[in-house]
Structure formats: structure tokens, C-alpha cells
Design a protein around this motif. Sequence first.
Motif, PDB file in Angstrom:
ATOM      1  N   PHE A 179      35.286  47.727  39.514  1.00 60.24           N
ATOM      2  CA  PHE A 179      36.479  47.647  38.676  1.00 60.24           C
ATOM      3  C   PHE A 179      36.076  47.922  37.234  1.00 60.24           C
ATOM      4  O   PHE A 179      35.065  47.416  36.770  1.00 60.24           O
ATOM      5  CB  PHE A 179      37.093  46.250  38.746  1.00 60.24           C
TER       6      PHE A 179
ATOM      7  N   TYR B 271      46.525  36.993  36.193  1.00 60.89           N
ATOM      8  CA  TYR B 271      47.074  36.897  37.551  1.00 60.89           C
ATOM      9  C   TYR B 271      48.136  35.803  37.655  1.00 60.89           C
ATOM     10  O   TYR B 271      49.233  36.028  38.165  1.00 60.89           O
ATOM     11  CB  TYR B 271      45.942  36.625  38.545  1.00 60.89           C
ATOM     12  N   ALA B 272      47.806  34.624  37.131  1.00 57.74           N
ATOM     13  CA  ALA B 272      48.726  33.487  37.277  1.00 57.74           C
ATOM     14  C   ALA B 272      49.971  33.645  36.404  1.00 57.74           C
ATOM     15  O   ALA B 272      50.913  32.866  36.508  1.00 57.74           O
ATOM     16  CB  ALA B 272      48.007  32.186  36.939  1.00 57.74           C
TER      17      ALA B 272
ATOM     18  N   ASP C 128      50.519  39.018  36.087  1.00 59.00           N
ATOM     19  CA  ASP C 128      49.848  40.240  35.632  1.00 59.00           C
ATOM     20  C   ASP C 128      50.585  40.917  34.478  1.00 59.00           C
ATOM     21  O   ASP C 128      50.841  42.121  34.506  1.00 59.00           O
ATOM     22  CB  ASP C 128      49.692  41.226  36.806  1.00 59.00           C
TER      23      ASP C 128
ATOM     24  N   LEU D 119      41.042  39.905  43.169  1.00 62.46           N
ATOM     25  CA  LEU D 119      40.383  38.757  42.554  1.00 62.46           C
ATOM     26  C   LEU D 119      39.345  38.170  43.498  1.00 62.46           C
ATOM     27  O   LEU D 119      38.234  37.835  43.087  1.00 62.46           O
ATOM     28  CB  LEU D 119      41.420  37.698  42.143  1.00 62.46           C
TER      29      LEU D 119
ATOM     30  N   ALA E   3      41.776  41.828  32.793  1.00 56.48           N
ATOM     31  CA  ALA E   3      43.218  41.692  33.061  1.00 56.48           C
ATOM     32  C   ALA E   3      43.494  40.758  34.237  1.00 56.48           C
ATOM     33  O   ALA E   3      44.608  40.238  34.379  1.00 56.48           O
ATOM     34  CB  ALA E   3      43.832  43.069  33.321  1.00 56.48           C
ATOM     35  N   GLN E   4      42.492  40.512  35.086  1.00 51.67           N
ATOM     36  CA  GLN E   4      42.685  39.555  36.182  1.00 51.67           C
ATOM     37  C   GLN E   4      42.990  38.154  35.648  1.00 51.67           C
ATOM     38  O   GLN E   4      43.539  37.322  36.361  1.00 51.67           O
ATOM     39  CB  GLN E   4      41.443  39.510  37.076  1.00 51.67           C
ATOM     40  N   GLY E   5      42.619  37.909  34.397  1.00 47.70           N
ATOM     41  CA  GLY E   5      42.942  36.629  33.772  1.00 47.70           C
ATOM     42  C   GLY E   5      44.440  36.389  33.699  1.00 47.70           C
ATOM     43  O   GLY E   5      44.891  35.260  33.510  1.00 47.70           O
TER      44      GLY E   5
ATOM     45  N   THR F 111      43.351  34.203  30.125  1.00 46.26           N
ATOM     46  CA  THR F 111      44.263  33.273  30.811  1.00 46.26           C
ATOM     47  C   THR F 111      45.065  32.447  29.809  1.00 46.26           C
ATOM     48  O   THR F 111      46.099  31.893  30.145  1.00 46.26           O
ATOM     49  CB  THR F 111      43.511  32.270  31.709  1.00 46.26           C
TER      50      THR F 111
ATOM     51  N   PRO G 269      38.590  50.849  43.097  1.00 49.59           N
ATOM     52  CA  PRO G 269      38.571  49.708  44.012  1.00 49.59           C
ATOM     53  C   PRO G 269      39.863  48.878  44.061  1.00 49.59           C
ATOM     54  O   PRO G 269      39.906  47.907  44.807  1.00 49.59           O
ATOM     55  CB  PRO G 269      37.428  48.854  43.441  1.00 49.59           C
TER      56      PRO G 269
ATOM     57  N   LEU H  97      41.463  31.336  38.800  1.00 47.73           N
ATOM     58  CA  LEU H  97      42.476  32.176  38.145  1.00 47.73           C
ATOM     59  C   LEU H  97      43.849  32.014  38.787  1.00 47.73           C
ATOM     60  O   LEU H  97      44.804  32.655  38.378  1.00 47.73           O
ATOM     61  CB  LEU H  97      42.052  33.647  38.196  1.00 47.73           C
ATOM     62  N   GLY H  98      43.931  31.152  39.822  1.00 53.18           N
ATOM     63  CA  GLY H  98      45.235  30.851  40.381  1.00 53.18           C
ATOM     64  C   GLY H  98      45.495  31.385  41.777  1.00 53.18           C
ATOM     65  O   GLY H  98      46.623  31.318  42.263  1.00 53.18           O
TER      66      GLY H  98
ATOM     67  N   ARG I  74      46.723  42.451  45.497  1.00 49.44           N
ATOM     68  CA  ARG I  74      46.332  41.961  44.178  1.00 49.44           C
ATOM     69  C   ARG I  74      45.401  40.750  44.286  1.00 49.44           C
ATOM     70  O   ARG I  74      44.383  40.677  43.597  1.00 49.44           O
ATOM     71  CB  ARG I  74      47.584  41.600  43.358  1.00 49.44           C
TER      72      ARG I  74
ATOM     73  N   ARG J  54      37.753  37.280  30.486  1.00 49.06           N
ATOM     74  CA  ARG J  54      38.762  37.047  31.516  1.00 49.06           C
ATOM     75  C   ARG J  54      39.305  35.626  31.407  1.00 49.06           C
ATOM     76  O   ARG J  54      40.508  35.394  31.521  1.00 49.06           O
ATOM     77  CB  ARG J  54      38.142  37.286  32.899  1.00 49.06           C
TER      78      ARG J  54
ATOM     79  N   GLU K 289      40.069  46.069  33.699  1.00 54.51           N
ATOM     80  CA  GLU K 289      40.809  45.490  34.822  1.00 54.51           C
ATOM     81  C   GLU K 289      40.284  44.117  35.215  1.00 54.51           C
ATOM     82  O   GLU K 289      41.047  43.265  35.654  1.00 54.51           O
ATOM     83  CB  GLU K 289      40.791  46.449  36.018  1.00 54.51           C
TER      84      GLU K 289
END
Lengths: 240, 328
Positions: A88, A99-100, A103, B218, A95-97, A144, B275, B229-230, B214, A140, A92
Motif C-alpha cells: 500500500f 476507517y472508524a 474513510d 486494514l 488514510a486507514q486511520g 484517527t 493491493p 482502528l475500529g 475495506r 496513521r 493509503e
Amino acid sequence: MTIALHASGLSVPGRLEAVSLDLGPGELVAMVGPNGAGKSTLIQALAGLLPAHGTVQWNGQALSHIPMAERGRLLAWVGQEAHFEFAFPVREVVAQGRYAWGDDCSGVAEAMTELDLTFLADRPATRLSGGERHRVGLARALATQAPIQLWDEPVAQLDVRHALEVMRLARRLADQGGIVVVSLHDLRAAYRFDRVLVLDRGRLVGNGPPHEVLTAGLIRQVFRVEATFVESLVPELPGD
Amino acid sequence: MKPRTAVPILLGLLVLAFLASLAFGELRLSFGQVIGALAGRGDDIARTVVRDFRLPRALVGMAAGAALGASGVVMQAFFRNPLASPGLLGVSSGGALGAVAVLALAPATGFAAATLWALPVASILGAFGATGAVLMLAQRGAGTERLLLSGVALNALLGAGTSFLLTTTAGHFEVNAQILFWLMGGLESRSWEHVWMGVPTILVTCLLLLPLGRAMDLLSLGEQSAQSLGVDVRRLRRQLIVLSTILTALATAVGGIIGFVGLVVPHILRIAFGPDHRRLLPYSMLGGAAFLLACDLVTRTFPLGLRLGVVTSLIGGPFFLWLLRRPR
């Protein structure tokens, strides 16, 4: 809702014994202890990533009552080891930070700037140095925007300037009303935190302001080294 | 390559492979005749060949390929290892043992007539039995490594069972040949029964998998970080295991043991398009379907009696070696 991190009787068989602590908003907390003292275990247990006996509360709510997505918004954890198996791009991963938060990408660019990653934004995460990977993990966690941040040895692999920047970031997040817990081995750095937690063989043997906790006696007992308090070389970020 | 180009490329390849697999064979038809036959026009022979023989074969091949491609992506994300494959937890070898047991017992029980259904059903039971056993054995905490090692052990055990049955039937040449054929995978004489057996469930399972992409992103970068991260990691892992087991079990049930599709297809697509699992999952379904149809065409075109599993491995094996040598 007040920011608070509470644990009582927190135990993990063979690794952690009946740890209780109460942390409040604005606290920058250092966690120190010899190898194998249980620092990572305590951090993971506080983050709810490890089955443990005892209770953990975030902001006064029992952890088991907080839905998963809400947990991702309240607390961020950065592990001691950062491995990325899939390529990744750095952007990206950071940016996963979000998710909750569905996005939404808000604050991702700022988090990358903060950790000096903007120039690496398109680099695959599999092609980073150890220190760069750690900074990606921190970015990351920062993305959040969680008020409670638990960082497990975030500066162990960083060069002196990035380490100081991470410490300054930790201080700023605490000053903004968050709780930041950082485990580290540098006792001199720990001396500049608001509170120091000392772990020894799974027990919390010190908890309080550094000048009260990090005494020569306790350092001798826990780390088996002699500590003297003298002038020495102190690298600092310019303008601090 | 730009992800934008992926769907047109993969869809194009799939349509091409699909039309080719309807056109090629002992009776060579033109694409025009194929389309005519599909629409119910043209002569009787062409219609029968296309609609009763080649179409079910192509549909089963597409479904099995899509299932294996998707299942490979899932296992690789689950184990955070780009070299994981659908059979890792014993699904394929459990399915193989189930099917081989039916074939080995068939002459003794006069079961042969029932094998059309008995074979896939036994294969599905074997596949789920194997995964269930791995999950139970690895239970306590069910850490990734423990799961992996339990899978390795069970694969060896089931493989030994299959080999045992294979040697005990060595006297019955016909049974033995049937077993060998099945172990090497193949799509010949697939009928509409096989289509109904496998295709609808595979389709639904694939659709259920797509929204998990998605969270798989993670998970693929670390269980603990994903959870912090949830992501509800326990729930996600359970869903992934169940869905990928269904896919692999059904693909095995209708097509026999087909190796390397689940490893090779996600790999090529990850290298080409990145990926991101929200894209990698659908791409691998399309790509897996196209790849399997193409391999099936090779088995039909070369008159050497090449088996499907042999062709996929002949292509997959060298590719795997190249991957290992490639600097990461």
C-alpha cells in the motif's frame, strides 16, 4: 465527556499483575521498565487488544460496552513493530486511520506533514526503512484524531531529530486535552513527562511525577544501574 | 497500470475466453454460430453442443475460477502473507478425501450411479470437516500462526488418507483412473446439474465478500492495528474463514483439485493494480474466471490428455518460482 483512562486489577497471567491506574486529560505519560517488564502488555491491555483480567474504562465507560468503531475513534495504538506485508502507498496506510470515521480522509495530509512523510506519500509501505515505517504507524494513529494515544516505543528506531519531533507532537496532543502514553527506554527523556509509570516484572512499582518516581533508589532497584543527576548534552529542536 | 483499465481488460479477457470455450472443441464453431446458438438460432447440432455441453462447462469453470481467485485473496489478507492459498487450511485436501472416499467405495456399494451428486456432496462435507477440524484444533486464541500450522498438519494427514485410498484401489483400474482424474481437476462432462450445484452459491458468496474489502485492507497490515482502528477483527476473521471455505469447497466439488489459481491470479492483479482489496476482490473474481477458462481451453486444444490441475500448475509453478526470486 471527559477524557480518562482507567484500569483496575489489570492482569495477564505471567506477564502483568494487578495493575491499577488513573490517567486524566492533558497528561503526557512515560512508561519505563526493563525488557520484559510488561510495558507492551500493559499498553495492549489498556488498548483492549489483549484478553486481560480486571477492568479497563475509557472516558468512564467499560471497554466491553464500547462498540468497535467507537473504540477506533477514542483510542489509537501504535505497536512496537511495524511490518507491512502488502505494498500500500504510504498515503493509503495513513488514510486507514480514518476507517472508524467512514474513510473521510480528513486530517490525513496534515498527519503526514506532521511526521515528515509527505515526500514519501506514494512510496509503497513495503519499501521503507524501520524508522520510516514507525513514522507511518504514528501518522496513521494521529489521523484517527483519537484523544487517547498509546505509543509503544515510538522513538526507539528514529533519528534524533524525528524523535524530538515525535516528543513535541506528544506534548502538543496532551496540551490539547488528550492523554498520551509513550513507552520508552530513555530515562532522561522520561524525566520531562508529566507522569512516569515504572513497571518491573509485571508490577507497577512507580506512578507519579518524574522527580518523585525516578529516584536513584528506584532506578537502582528496577534497572540495576546507578543514576546520578548531572549536566549533560541535551539535543533540542531549534526554537523550542 | 491504472486501476481504471482493470475492469475493461479483465472483462474483455473473460468474454473472449468464454466465447472461445464455447467455440473450440471437436466441433469447431465460429463466434457467430456460438452467439446464434446461444440465442436459439442455427442448426440443432450446434445448439445442442453449445447449450447442453459447452455452456454448463464454461459456467462451472468461470464460477470455480472466480471462487478460487477470491478465496486466494481472502487467505492472503487473512494470513497477511502474499503466498497463502485457498487450500491452506485443509479445505481442498478435505474435499479431495471426501470425493476419493466415495469413488473408492463406489464399486463395493454399487454406488456408482449416484456419484453425480454423491461426489460433490462428499467433497463439500470433507472440505467443511477439514476446516472445522483446523479451527477446533487451533482454537484457544486461534492465533494466525497456530491456525497455519494446524492447517499444514491436517493437510498432511488428509493427503495421507487420500494416498491410502488410492493405493488400496490400485487393483480397480477404472476406479483408480477416476480418482486420479478427480485429483487433477477437470471440467469435462460438466452438466447443468453441476451448474446448479455450484454457481448460484458461489455467486452469492462472492457478493457477500465484496463489502468486506475495506476491512481486509486494514487486517492485511496487522490484526492488532486493524482492531485498534475500529475493525471487529474476530468477527471479520470468522466471516472470511466461512466465506472462503464455501468458495473453495464448492470450486473443488464441481471441478476437482485445481491448484495455483488462488495464488497466481491475486498476485498478478496485485502487482498490476495495487493491493486495495475493494478492487482486488472483484478483479480476482474476473481474473480467476478468465484464467481457469483459458487453462481449460489449453486442456482441450492439446491432445495429450492434459488435466486442468496440471495446466494451472504448469503455468502457476514457474510463476511461483519467479515470484520467490523476484527482489521485493
